[in-house]
Scaffold this motif. Sequence first.
Motif, PDB file in Angstrom:
ATOM      1  N   ALA A 128       4.669   0.380   2.746  1.00  8.80           N
ATOM      2  CA  ALA A 128       3.659  -0.335   1.942  1.00  8.80           C
ATOM      3  C   ALA A 128       4.092  -1.745   1.577  1.00  8.80           C
ATOM      4  O   ALA A 128       3.289  -2.686   1.588  1.00  8.80           O
ATOM      5  N   PHE A 129       5.400  -1.908   1.248  1.00  8.95           N
ATOM      6  CA  PHE A 129       5.814  -3.187   0.661  1.00  8.95           C
ATOM      7  C   PHE A 129       6.914  -3.901   1.443  1.00  8.95           C
ATOM      8  O   PHE A 129       7.346  -4.980   1.050  1.00  8.95           O
ATOM      9  N   TYR A 175      10.821  -3.974  -1.371  1.00 12.96           N
ATOM     10  CA  TYR A 175      10.477  -3.050  -2.479  1.00 12.96           C
ATOM     11  C   TYR A 175      11.704  -2.721  -3.316  1.00 12.96           C
ATOM     12  O   TYR A 175      11.606  -2.466  -4.512  1.00 12.96           O
ATOM     13  N   TRP A 200       7.380   3.617   0.554  1.00  8.53           N
ATOM     14  CA  TRP A 200       7.628   2.335  -0.137  1.00  8.53           C
ATOM     15  C   TRP A 200       7.890   1.231   0.864  1.00  8.53           C
ATOM     16  O   TRP A 200       7.394   0.100   0.715  1.00  8.53           O
ATOM     17  N   ARG A 247      -1.636  -0.794  -1.596  1.00 10.96           N
ATOM     18  CA  ARG A 247      -0.466  -1.684  -1.414  1.00 10.96           C
ATOM     19  C   ARG A 247      -0.297  -2.634  -2.591  1.00 10.96           C
ATOM     20  O   ARG A 247      -0.012  -3.821  -2.439  1.00 10.96           O
ATOM     21  N   ASP A 248      -0.460  -2.054  -3.782  1.00 10.65           N
ATOM     22  CA  ASP A 248      -0.327  -2.827  -5.023  1.00 10.65           C
ATOM     23  C   ASP A 248       1.089  -2.621  -5.570  1.00 10.65           C
ATOM     24  O   ASP A 248       1.419  -1.509  -6.017  1.00 10.65           O
ATOM     25  N   PRO A 249       1.933  -3.674  -5.587  1.00 12.24           N
ATOM     26  CA  PRO A 249       3.310  -3.512  -6.072  1.00 12.24           C
ATOM     27  C   PRO A 249       3.374  -2.928  -7.488  1.00 12.24           C
ATOM     28  O   PRO A 249       4.356  -2.292  -7.851  1.00 12.24           O
ATOM     29  N   GLN A 304       4.481   0.523  -8.148  1.00 10.96           N
ATOM     30  CA  GLN A 304       5.913   0.820  -8.297  1.00 10.96           C
ATOM     31  C   GLN A 304       6.452   0.189  -9.567  1.00 10.96           C
ATOM     32  O   GLN A 304       7.040   0.857 -10.429  1.00 10.96           O
TER      33      GLN A 304
END
Length: 369
Positions: free
Chosen positions: A185-186, A190, A182, A137-139, A142
């Motif tokens: 996760a975010f 996102y 996406w 879950r590391d932005p 992306q």
Amino acid sequence: MPTRRSLLGLFALSGTAGAFATPSFAGLLRASFVDDQSAPLRAIAAQRGIVYGSAVGSYELRDPEFAASLAREAGILVAEYEMKRGVIEEVRGRYDFSGIDTLMAFAQAHGMAFRAHTLVWHHRNPGWLDAAVLAERDPALQTGYIDAVMRHCKGRIKSWDVVNEAISPEDGRSDNLRNTLWLQAFGPGYIDAAFHAARAADPTAQLVYNDWGCENSGDKHDRFRAATLDFLERALARGVPIDGLGLQGHLQAFGPPIDQKKLRDFLSKVQQMGLKILITEHDVDDSGGPSDIATRDQAVANASRRFLEVVLDNSATEAVLTWGLSDRFLKPSGWRETLTGYSPRALPLDADMQRTPMWHAMARVLATG
Ligand code: XIL
């Protein structure tokens, strides 16, 4: 001494016809293009300030007959598959830009523009990505990719599909967003993060939200149009740097005809938001109808004409790209088609590089509105 035709073609190809067009000259330009079928789509489009082009794969450029047709007809290219993350970053952290570099070199050699598709999608990602995104879950998984790809292409690409197909009312969320990795996760942010990262990577680039589902008729597509307008209005109100809406333009020759009034009203609302409109992946599926070629070709041409009449009547529209130029590289869509030997006729040139009724329909609408 250049002929009138070569002069018109020169202006149009250089995309400067608009700068030179006075009322009489514009009329001369349009009259010439309507009755001059030898003018390529890129020239016909350019005389009214539209860029026409096509999706392409680098393997297609190894076909000299196709490459010559593409150089003649297209004024802009987009990578059909070589700019998908699954191709560029098949191995985590190792970028392979060879495919799109080949395509961008071809575009540059033939005076074409190039647009990018796509930075954030839920399909055609590398095998390692989903698990990494959902676990870490590391932005940056992306935004780091967006930065790396845009920096590689800086100065060669002016228009980017930043996020592709993020809307799906059928997924049942109040914000109508598609329940992708996406989003899981975010969260909904996102999309904002992707566009802000793209703006930071190349402040001069046109940033586009791209989707399908707004073109066709029926309750599902009414909901899709409403969801898309709501999404765009909210995103712009948050300051998300979206410059344009990309409509993929995948139509059905033998499906329900598009509702021109609903499409026109939808596009007017998009224009009122200050957004540009791009048709990014236009083609017309001609399966499911009669088998004779003439009937299929006419249905394809009619569907394209009815769609482009509305789209091109909106002054915010600036680009029309077909999802391929020739049927030569299309494959039957299902087992039934394979069994029956059906070969799709969905694009402006047939498998023999001959202009189809769709080509002529596009030429007429581009030339005369
Ligand atoms: C497809 C291409 O046609 C394939 O070659 C590729 O392998 C996967 O993507 N909507 C889109 C396009 O936005 O990216 C898809 O194109 C077709 C559907």
